[in-house]
Structure formats: structure tokens, C-alpha cells
Design a protein around this motif. Structure first.
Motif, PDB file in Angstrom:
ATOM      1  N   MET A  21      13.878  -5.893  -1.365  1.00  0.00           N
ATOM      2  CA  MET A  21      14.422  -5.709  -2.713  1.00  0.00           C
ATOM      3  C   MET A  21      14.304  -4.268  -3.207  1.00  0.00           C
ATOM      4  N   ASP A  22      13.746  -3.376  -2.396  1.00  0.00           N
ATOM      5  CA  ASP A  22      13.501  -2.006  -2.861  1.00  0.00           C
ATOM      6  C   ASP A  22      14.777  -1.307  -3.322  1.00  0.00           C
ATOM      7  N   GLN A  23      15.802  -1.365  -2.486  1.00  0.00           N
ATOM      8  CA  GLN A  23      17.048  -0.686  -2.842  1.00  0.00           C
ATOM      9  C   GLN A  23      17.747  -1.371  -4.010  1.00  0.00           C
ATOM     10  N   ALA A  24      17.654  -2.685  -4.065  1.00  0.00           N
ATOM     11  CA  ALA A  24      18.327  -3.423  -5.145  1.00  0.00           C
ATOM     12  C   ALA A  24      17.741  -3.079  -6.506  1.00  0.00           C
ATOM     13  N   MET A  25      16.458  -2.678  -6.547  1.00  0.00           N
ATOM     14  CA  MET A  25      15.838  -2.344  -7.832  1.00  0.00           C
ATOM     15  C   MET A  25      16.348  -1.011  -8.385  1.00  0.00           C
ATOM     16  N   LYS A  26      16.916  -0.187  -7.499  1.00  0.00           N
ATOM     17  CA  LYS A  26      17.498   1.105  -7.897  1.00  0.00           C
ATOM     18  C   LYS A  26      16.507   1.962  -8.694  1.00  0.00           C
ATOM     19  N   LEU A  27      15.306   2.065  -8.159  1.00  0.00           N
ATOM     20  CA  LEU A  27      14.266   2.862  -8.773  1.00  0.00           C
ATOM     21  C   LEU A  27      14.204   4.233  -8.108  1.00  0.00           C
ATOM     22  N   PRO A  28      13.668   5.239  -8.791  1.00  0.00           N
ATOM     23  CA  PRO A  28      13.520   6.562  -8.180  1.00  0.00           C
ATOM     24  C   PRO A  28      12.668   6.490  -6.913  1.00  0.00           C
ATOM     25  N   LYS A  29      12.925   7.395  -6.005  1.00  0.00           N
ATOM     26  CA  LYS A  29      12.214   7.404  -4.723  1.00  0.00           C
ATOM     27  C   LYS A  29      10.711   7.502  -4.920  1.00  0.00           C
ATOM     28  N   GLU A  30      10.286   8.302  -5.888  1.00  0.00           N
ATOM     29  CA  GLU A  30       8.854   8.471  -6.141  1.00  0.00           C
ATOM     30  C   GLU A  30       8.215   7.157  -6.608  1.00  0.00           C
ATOM     31  N   PHE A  31       8.992   6.409  -7.358  1.00  0.00           N
ATOM     32  CA  PHE A  31       8.519   5.105  -7.840  1.00  0.00           C
ATOM     33  C   PHE A  31       8.325   4.157  -6.649  1.00  0.00           C
ATOM     34  N   ILE A  32       9.325   4.101  -5.777  1.00  0.00           N
ATOM     35  CA  ILE A  32       9.239   3.245  -4.588  1.00  0.00           C
ATOM     36  C   ILE A  32       8.074   3.680  -3.709  1.00  0.00           C
ATOM     37  N   ASN A  33       7.855   4.970  -3.589  1.00  0.00           N
ATOM     38  CA  ASN A  33       6.749   5.469  -2.767  1.00  0.00           C
ATOM     39  C   ASN A  33       5.402   5.008  -3.322  1.00  0.00           C
ATOM     40  N   ALA A  34       5.290   4.953  -4.635  1.00  0.00           N
ATOM     41  CA  ALA A  34       4.053   4.460  -5.252  1.00  0.00           C
ATOM     42  C   ALA A  34       3.834   2.989  -4.909  1.00  0.00           C
ATOM     43  N   ILE A  35       4.921   2.200  -4.943  1.00  0.00           N
ATOM     44  CA  ILE A  35       4.829   0.781  -4.578  1.00  0.00           C
ATOM     45  C   ILE A  35       4.416   0.645  -3.111  1.00  0.00           C
ATOM     46  N   LYS A  36       4.983   1.503  -2.253  1.00  0.00           N
ATOM     47  CA  LYS A  36       4.630   1.454  -0.830  1.00  0.00           C
ATOM     48  C   LYS A  36       3.154   1.778  -0.613  1.00  0.00           C
ATOM     49  N   LYS A  37       2.626   2.714  -1.387  1.00  0.00           N
ATOM     50  CA  LYS A  37       1.211   3.044  -1.263  1.00  0.00           C
ATOM     51  C   LYS A  37       0.340   1.840  -1.638  1.00  0.00           C
ATOM     52  N   ASP A  38       0.773   1.084  -2.628  1.00  0.00           N
ATOM     53  CA  ASP A  38       0.032  -0.132  -2.984  1.00  0.00           C
ATOM     54  C   ASP A  38       0.110  -1.158  -1.859  1.00  0.00           C
ATOM     55  N   ARG A  39       1.253  -1.271  -1.217  1.00  0.00           N
ATOM     56  CA  ARG A  39       1.372  -2.188  -0.083  1.00  0.00           C
ATOM     57  C   ARG A  39       0.445  -1.763   1.049  1.00  0.00           C
ATOM     58  N   GLN A  40       0.377  -0.471   1.295  1.00  0.00           N
ATOM     59  CA  GLN A  40      -0.528   0.043   2.330  1.00  0.00           C
ATOM     60  C   GLN A  40      -1.983  -0.250   1.972  1.00  0.00           C
ATOM     61  N   ALA A  41      -2.315  -0.071   0.699  1.00  0.00           N
ATOM     62  CA  ALA A  41      -3.682  -0.321   0.246  1.00  0.00           C
ATOM     63  C   ALA A  41      -4.046  -1.794   0.381  1.00  0.00           C
ATOM     64  N   MET A  42      -3.094  -2.679   0.099  1.00  0.00           N
ATOM     65  CA  MET A  42      -3.341  -4.117   0.226  1.00  0.00           C
ATOM     66  C   MET A  42      -3.598  -4.494   1.678  1.00  0.00           C
ATOM     67  N   LEU A  43      -2.829  -3.928   2.592  1.00  0.00           N
ATOM     68  CA  LEU A  43      -3.017  -4.204   4.015  1.00  0.00           C
ATOM     69  C   LEU A  43      -4.414  -3.761   4.457  1.00  0.00           C
ATOM     70  N   ARG A  44      -4.786  -2.538   4.084  1.00  0.00           N
ATOM     71  CA  ARG A  44      -6.072  -2.005   4.515  1.00  0.00           C
ATOM     72  C   ARG A  44      -7.222  -2.797   3.901  1.00  0.00           C
ATOM     73  N   ALA A  45      -7.134  -3.109   2.609  1.00  0.00           N
ATOM     74  CA  ALA A  45      -8.214  -3.822   1.928  1.00  0.00           C
ATOM     75  C   ALA A  45      -8.439  -5.208   2.528  1.00  0.00           C
ATOM     76  N   ASP A  46      -7.352  -5.930   2.798  1.00  0.00           N
ATOM     77  CA  ASP A  46      -7.518  -7.282   3.347  1.00  0.00           C
ATOM     78  C   ASP A  46      -7.891  -7.267   4.821  1.00  0.00           C
ATOM     79  N   SER A  47      -7.527  -6.218   5.546  1.00  0.00           N
ATOM     80  CA  SER A  47      -7.979  -6.084   6.939  1.00  0.00           C
ATOM     81  C   SER A  47      -9.489  -5.938   6.977  1.00  0.00           C
ATOM     82  N   ILE A  48     -10.016  -5.105   6.075  1.00  0.00           N
ATOM     83  CA  ILE A  48     -11.467  -4.911   5.998  1.00  0.00           C
ATOM     84  C   ILE A  48     -12.134  -6.193   5.504  1.00  0.00           C
ATOM     85  N   ARG A  49     -11.527  -6.825   4.514  1.00  0.00           N
ATOM     86  CA  ARG A  49     -12.073  -8.068   3.968  1.00  0.00           C
ATOM     87  C   ARG A  49     -12.191  -9.135   5.041  1.00  0.00           C
ATOM     88  N   SER A  50     -11.114  -9.344   5.816  1.00  0.00           N
ATOM     89  CA  SER A  50     -11.147 -10.351   6.878  1.00  0.00           C
ATOM     90  C   SER A  50     -12.161  -9.982   7.950  1.00  0.00           C
TER      91      SER A  50
END
Length: 804
Positions: free
Chosen positions: A466-495
Motif C-alpha cells: 500500500m506504500d505507493q497507493a498512500m501517495k506519501l512523500p518519500k521521506e515519510f515512507i522511509n520513516a515507515i520502513k525504518k519502523d518495519r526494520q525496527a519491528m523485525l529486529r526487536a521481535d527477532s531478539i525477543r524470540s
């Protein structure tokens, strides 16, 4: 006193299995109810059926409130002859949703007891299985039939194994009862997938019996299980018969249209069945829950990159908080998701440990069906295997959402993990063998978590669908991607942490640093903590609302009130303020062109795809779409359609076509007011009839009930009448002045018949003959099942308490 000591763990199990779900769903104790999307949709789709029953005390097996009209078999039919329905209601004494988890836990506990697992370890197993994240997501969505069917799988398998072990009476009683209850739940897809597990277990016992030369025992078990299966089917005969019979005419049956053959099967179209296909890499979220963002949208909080980005760019606090509370975090392969199929980090570790610890044919066959379920869940992402099963494996193409087959893995993983612990606790594993298995299991599971924690950021692009459909600025999408990366890392450590804690507990027991009871307590607490926290991400107390809101989920808009003031008994509404073909809220108030159901009539779906969704007004007019609800700045408004053709009309011409392809194509550019399109297969119904001026007579609906329609006609010549009612070839009886006659199909989905000259009363009545026959079969079979079960229970109580 000693004879009662053995019951202590069972009493503790009952208390725990009741207390845990009640604590999790504690608003239920305060009188609140769970708001479930699909249950709200069900209330919309079943409203006409339930209102009719309340008004008349009778059952209607047809409703016109959804998709123009369809049988009520798979919406809200009361199969009252089946006594197992009363058992199902009694077993749900905790009330939903807590009862679902209670039954799931207690059923798995029973299965483990049958296999000789220590009762205290069996409690751990019940918790591990019952806390599967997918089960809570299913409950939150309102898929009550699915979770109920899941709850009965484990005790059904328990009876199956008892019979194979030579305990024939108990096997018959348990298997027959819980197989019957599984069918009562009414979710054939879960029943179908459970057969994969049964097949693996059965084949393992057959192979072992051949080796041990004990086949006669297996033959007896087969006979007993066949009796149990027949009785379970018999108890649910009506439901199964009507599901099967209706299925041939629904989207689960074969299409008559010949285009897009590469996409068609004898059941569902491939693109529809595989729309929700699990991503290959997404599979790892079975033990790393937020690997791919968890649910489609999640609350990432004020510490997230996205929140900081918004605040740094001047977005007000309240808007920033609102956005990150529903951040589009999911970036997996599915169109959307309510959460991962998380079985638990510790459970996954124990499963891998079991692959090294367990021995025998059963381990490999269960491992095979586990891997097979994972690969089949990939759907369109593994087209060779998917196409093979869709085209050739019996009944596989009747089911949608292929990712649901991961239920098999959700069962086998805790099952094999607990059986592995059983072997370890009973001292059957040599030290060298244990240490080797332990190192491999910890290395594989912990290593994967560590790998994703260290390198996950560079492995993926973290692009969401849905990233492109939201039509948000690239910097905004990059911030969302950083949160996705953080979620992956946090739950990898948690597990990784939970795997280490679980592994240390197992190792400490093996090295005799702690006792078995301490191991069970540690694993029980760790698994509960792990699963509780993850499950709350997707199913929390915010899902509970007042009882009134659940009982009456929809409030009429001004447009609804305007339409309800129309005293015409039979017309349809098309609501453009919702997704009309994926929403049943309109059906709560009106007879809807759309609706919400997984098994629409095939021909109606064809008309949706080729005409209604393309705004062919001829199709809307012949369906008597009198009102369109549209959004305006002032709210929904009802717009009347002056060209709606009414409940019935005469036509003055007939166009005969040679095939379904020609018939549906002919709906383009035709005038349904004057012309009827008829397949040549119904030519006999028109023999001797010559169309004439349709204005020379009248016909109108004079009495409406969902399962009974009465019309009065007056005409000087025979006329061809087209009824704006959905054609269904089974169960409808038609008479003219009390004399039976026949109808045929016109305009691809409607009913038609030749009306003789003069004044006449035409009556349509939906009364499938099998309904009354099936009720007797249901009653007799379910009664026998209950007598067998009660006899076995009585005998067991006598042996365990009285005789001792």
C-alpha cells in the motif's frame, strides 16, 4: 483418599483452562461482548431469516436479503434434529469468546493424556496449543465456526488414536462424538485440513502394524472408526447434504463459462482461492511474529521513527498520535492481514528438538504434512504445487484462503514438541543423543533469530503493497520502513530470548538441576507470557463493547429510513456507501443486491463480475434495484431508480442462446423489459408458446414471505412472465391455481414461466423434501452417538471410582 489423588491434575487443568481465557477476555466477566466483524455481517445476512422465525415460529430455508436471494442453508438454518447441537451449546458454558480457548486447551490436553503424557506436562501442552496467535485472530474476526471446528480436532484425533491402540469402545465414543461436533461447527475447510493429520497418523500405525504383524487390531479399529464416522456424518446429514447440494451451484462448484480456462478449476477460480497466499519468507513469522510487520496496521507508539518524523515536520500531536496508532506496518505478500500465524518461539524450538529426539514413522509423516502445509500455504508463490493440488487433489479447490492450511502446522508443532518433552522427561533419551539434538535445535531456531536480528535490515526492501497507493512523500515512507526494520529486529531478539529461556529450562532438567515439576512450571509460565503479550497486539480489550451494540450492530441512516418507509414488499437496494459485495449491513434493513458470503451462487457471481461491477443498468433493472444509496456531503442519500422493473413483468420477445457464454454476453445491450434471454436447454418450456404484446395483461406480487411468493395474473393470451427472483433449480415448488407446474431460467439468473390466459394465482414455495428426511436421520444418528459416549463414560467412572 488415594483414589482421588490421581484426579488432582485434571481438576487443576480444568481450573486453569477456564481461568486463563477468562482472565485474557476479562471484559466478558463485566458483561461486555466481543465486537466481531463477521458476526456483525452474519447478523445482517440472517436478519430476514431470524425476523421471519420470530414472527411465525417457522423456519425459512430461503432469504432474499442478500445477493438477490439464496438458500439459507449456509447462513442460518436450524438443523434441530441433531442432538449434538445441544451438546455444543452445553460445552460452551463459559460463553464466547472464552469458551473457544477453553475447549481448544482441554481438547489438546485430552489428546496428550490418551498418548500417555504426564498430566502436568499435558497442561503445558494445552496452554501452548490453545494460545496459538491465529486462534485469537480468528476469534477477533468473528470466524466462530472456524475456531469451534478447531476446538474439536484434538479430541477427535484422541479418539482416532485410542481406536488404533485397541481401545475400541473409547475410540468409537470419542472419535464419533468429536468428529460429529467438528461437523456441527460447520467449517468444512478445517475438517478437511484435519484429515491430513489423521492420514499421517493412520499411515504411521499401518506401517508399524505391518512391521509388528498386528494388522488384525488395525482392521478392527478401521471398522470401529468407520462406524463412528458414519454416525458423525449421519448426525450432520442435513447440514452436509445441503452444503454439498448447494455447493454445486455456488462459486465452490464448476463454472459453465469457458473463458479463462487457465484460471478455472472444478471449484473456485485459482486467483480467488490463492488471493491470500503466505509469502515464502513470511513463514518465519511463525516464531518471529513481527518479522513482516505483524498486522496490516499497528500502533507503533511515540518512540517510533514515523512519530518523530511527523513531529519534526510540524504535524500536530493529536494527528501524529492518530497516524502511528494505525501505521501500515505490514509488508508481506498478502493483500492484508490481521496478524501472523505465530505458534510461539518456545513451541517452535521444542518442535525442532522433537525432530531430532523423536523416532519412528509417525515423526516423519507428521513432519511431512507440516512441511506440506507450509508449502501449500504459499499458494500463488509456489504455483507448481498449488496448481497440482488445485487441479488434481480431491476437493482441495473448494476452499479459499490457502494460507489457512497452516492450521496443520499449528497443530503438529506443539504436538511433536510436547511428545519430545515426554521422551526427555521419561529418561528415554541418552545424554549424547540429547546434547546433539539440543545443540541442533537451539542452533537452528536461535541462529535464525540472531541472523534476522543482525542482518535482516539488509535482506529486504521493506516495501509494503500500500506504500505507493498512500501517495506519501518519500521521506515519510522511509520513516515507515525504518519502523518495519525496527519491528523485525526487536521481535527477532525477543524470540531469541524466549528460545534461550526455554532451552535453558530443558537443559537444566536434563542435567538434573531442576525437577520435572519445575520444568513444567517454567515452560508453562514462559509460553503463557510469550503468547499472551503477542496475542494482545492483535486481540485486546478494545475489541469489547456493550451488549446492546453487539445485539444491534447497525443503526439505520436517513437513507435507510427513507427506503424503509416504502411499503412495496419486494424490491432491492444497492448501497454505494459500503463495499457492496463484501458487506451485509445493507441486508440488515433491506433486500440487497450485494452481501457478504463465501459461497455466493456461481451465476450471480458471474453477473457481478461481468455486469453489475461494470454498471450495466439492464442488470440492475431486471434485479428490481429500486434504490441506490449514495454518499453526499450531508450523509447517505437514497436515489430512486425509475427504470426498476418490479417484482414481475411480461415480455413480448424471447432470445434463445446456445450456451452460458452466449447467455451472459447477451445481457449487454438488451432491454429486459421487453426481451427474455433463454438457454436452449429450456426450449421445451416454450413449446407451443408464441410471444405476444406484453401490455395486454397484468401480473403482480400480492403476498410476500421469504420462502413463499403469491402472484395474481390476468391476461387475454398466454404470456411469458419474468420474475425478478433468483433461479435455483432445487427446492422451489410452483403451482398455478394449486396445480403443479414448472419454471425455467431466463436472463442468466432469473425465473420465468409461461402464464396461461385468464385469471390465475401463481404460488412459489421453497420446501426442499430432504429437509424433513434429513431431520430424522440427524436425530437417530446423534442419539446413537450420545448413547455410545454416555455408556463409555459410565463404564470408565465405574472402573475408576466405584470398582476400585
Amino acid at each position: 483418599m488415594k483414589k482421588f489423588e490421581k484426579f488432582i491434575p485434571h481438576i487443576v487443568a480444568l481450573i486453569l483452562f477456564m481461568a486463563i481465557p477468562l482472565a485474557y477476555f476479562y471484559p466478558q466477566l463485566e458483561g461486555e461482548r466481543l465486537a466481531q466483524h463477521d458476526i456483525s455481517m452474519w447478523k445482517g445476512s440472517a436478519k430476514e431469516i431470524l425476523d421471519y422465525k420470530e414472527k411465525t415460529g417457522n423456519e425459512t430455508l430461503w432469504t432474499n436479503s442478500m445477493f438477490g436471494g439464496m438458500p439459507a442453508y449456509l447462513i442460518s438454518a436450524n438443523y434441530s434434529g441433531n442432538l449434538l447441537k445441544k451438546v455444543h451449546r452445553a460445552l460452551n458454558f463459559l460463553k464466547t469468546p472464552a469458551s473457544f480457548i477453553f475447549l481448544t486447551m482441554i481438547g489438546f490436553y485430552l489428546l496428550l493424556l490418551v498418548l500417555g503424557v504426564n498430566p502436568w506436562l499435558s497442561i503445558v501442552g494445552g496452554i501452548a496449543y490453545g494460545f496459538s496467535t491465529y486462534f485469537f485472530i480468528v476469534i477477533g474476526a468473528g470466524h466462530n465456526a472456524k475456531i469451534a471446528a478447531i476446538a474439536y480436532v484434538a479430541p477427535m484425533i484422541a479418539g482416532f488414536i485410542m481406536a488404533l491402540k485397541g481401545k475400541l469402545w473409547g475410540g468409537l465414543a470419542l472419535f464419533g462424538l468429536f468428529f460429529g461436533l467438528n461437523l456441527v461447527a460447520g467449517h468444512p475447510q478445517i475438517t478437511y485440513y484435519s484429515m491430513f493429520i489423521l492420514a499421517a497418523i493412520f499411515l504411521a500405525y499401518i506401517i508399524d502394524a505391518v512391521k509388528q504383524k498386528t494388522l488384525p487390531r488395525i482392521y478392527k479399529a478401521i471398522g470401529v472408526l468407520m462406524v463412528g464416522g458414519i454416525l458423525a456424518f449421519g448426525a450432520n446429514f442435513s447440514q452436509l447434504w445441503f452444503t454439498y447440494d448447494y455447493g454445486k451451484y455456488s462459486i465452490r462448484g464448476k463454472s459453465e463459462l469457458t473463458d479463462e480456462q487457465h484460471n478455472k478449476t472444478s471449484g473456485l477460480d485459482k486467483d480467488y482461492a490463492t488471493q491470500w497466499s503466505y509469502g515464502i519468507a513470511e513463514t518465519f513469522d511463525m516464531f518471529i511474529p513481527n518479522l513482516m510487520g505483524g498486522a496490516s496496521s499497528m500502533d507503533v507508539g511515540e518512540d517510533s521513527y514515523t512519530f518523530k518524523f511527523l513531529r519534526q515536520n510540524g504535524v500536530p500531536m493529536n494527528q501524529s498520535e492518530a497516524f502511528v496508532s494505525q501505521l501500515p506496518t505490514y509488508w508481506g505478500a498478502q493483500p492484508s492481514t490481521s496478524g501472523p500465524v505465530y505458534v510461539g518461539a518456545i513451541v517452535f524450538f521444542l518442535f525442532v528438538l522433537g525432530m531430532f529426539v523423536l523416532k519412528g514413522t509417525e515423526k516423519w509423516l507428521l513432519f511431512f504434512v507440516t512441511i506440506l502445509s507450509i508449502m501449500l500455504a504459499w499458494g500463488k508463490n509456489l504455483p507448481f504445487l498449488t496448481d497440482l493440488f488445485m487441479d488434481y487433489f480431491p476437493a482441495y479447490n473448494k476452499f479459499r484462503t490457502v494460507s489457512m492450511i497452516l492450521y496443520i502446522a499449528e497443530f503438529t508443532m506443539p504436538f511433536m514438541g510436547i511428545l519430545a518433552l515426554k521422551e526427555i522427561v521419561e529418561g528415554k533419551i541418552q545424554k549424547q543423543e540429547f546434547l546433539r539434538a539440543f545443540k541442533w535445535a537451539l542452533g537452528i531456531t536461535g541462529g535464525i533469530c540472531l541472523f534476522f536480528a543482525l542482518f535482516g535490515k539488509g535482506l529486504f526492501n521493506f516495501d509494503g503493497q500500500m506504500d505507493q497507493a498512500m501517495k506519501l512523500p518519500k521521506e515519510f515512507i522511509n520513516a515507515i520502513k525504518k519502523d518495519r526494520q525496527a519491528m523485525l529486529r526487536a521481535d527477532s531478539i525477543r524470540s531469541l530470548v524466549f528460545i534461550l529461556l526455554g532451552a535453558i529450562s530443558v537443559l537444566a532438567f536434563y542435567l538434573k538441576k531442576i525437577k520435572a515439576g519445575h520444568l513444567f512450571l517454567a515452560l508453562g509460565v514462559l509460553i503463557t507470557l510469550d503468547m499472551w503479550v503477542v496475542n494482545k497486539r492483535y486481540m485486546d480489550n478494545s475489541n469489547f463493547v456493550s451488549q446492546v451494540k453487539v445485539e444491534k450492530p447497525f443503526t439505520p441512516s436517513l437513507a435507510d429510513k427513507q427506503i424503509l418507509a416504502d411499503k412495496d414488499p419486494d424490491f432491492r437496494v444497492f448501497n454505494l456507501t459500503v463495499s457492496p459485495f463484501n458487506d451485509a449491513s445493507t441486508s440488515y434493513f433491506h433486500k440487497s443486491i450485494g452481501g457478504y458470503h463465501g459461497a455466493k451462487l456461481r451465476r450471480y457471481q458471474d453477473v457481478i463480475d461481468r455486469h453489475l461491477s461494470r454498471w450495466n443498468m439492464a442488470a440492475f433493472n431486471m434485479l428490481n434495484t429500486k434504490y441506490f444509496i449514495q454518499s453526499t456531503e450531508n450523509g447517505p442519500v437514497a436515489m430512486q431508480n425509475p427504470d426498476a422493473l418490479g417484482s414481475v413483468w411480461f415480455v413480448d420477445s424471447v432470445k434463445t442462446v446456445n450456451s452460458a457464454d452466449e447467455e451472459i454476453a447477451a445481457l449487454n445491450g438488451f432491454n429486459p423489459k421487453t426481451t427474455a434471454i433463454v438457454d436452449k436447454r429450456f426450449s421445451k418450456n416454450l413449446e407451443g408458446f408464441t410471444p405476444s404484446d406484453s401490455t395486454s395483461g397484468t401480473i403482480k406480487l400480492t403476498e410476500y414471505e421469504p420462502n413463499k411468493l403469491i402472484y395474481h395474473s390476468e391476461t387475454g393470451k398466454p404470456q411469458l412472465a419474468v420474475f425478478s427472483e433468483i433461479y435455483y433449480p432445487k427446492g422451489w415448488f410452483v403451482s398455478i391455481d394449486g396445480k403443479p407446474t414448472s419454471i425455467f431460467r431466463a436472463n442468466y439468473i432469473l425465473r420465468a414461466m409461461v402464464i396461461p390466459e385468464g385469471k390465475h394465482q401463481i404460488e412459489f414455495r421453497f420446501d426442499p423434501p430432504m429437509w424433513k428426511i434429513g431431520k430424522r436421520i440427524d436425530f437417530a444418528s446423534s442419539l446413537i452417538l450420545l448413547l455410545v459416549f454416555l455408556g463409555w463414560i459410565g463404564n470408565e467412572i465405574y472402573k475408576s471410582i466405584i470398582k476400585e
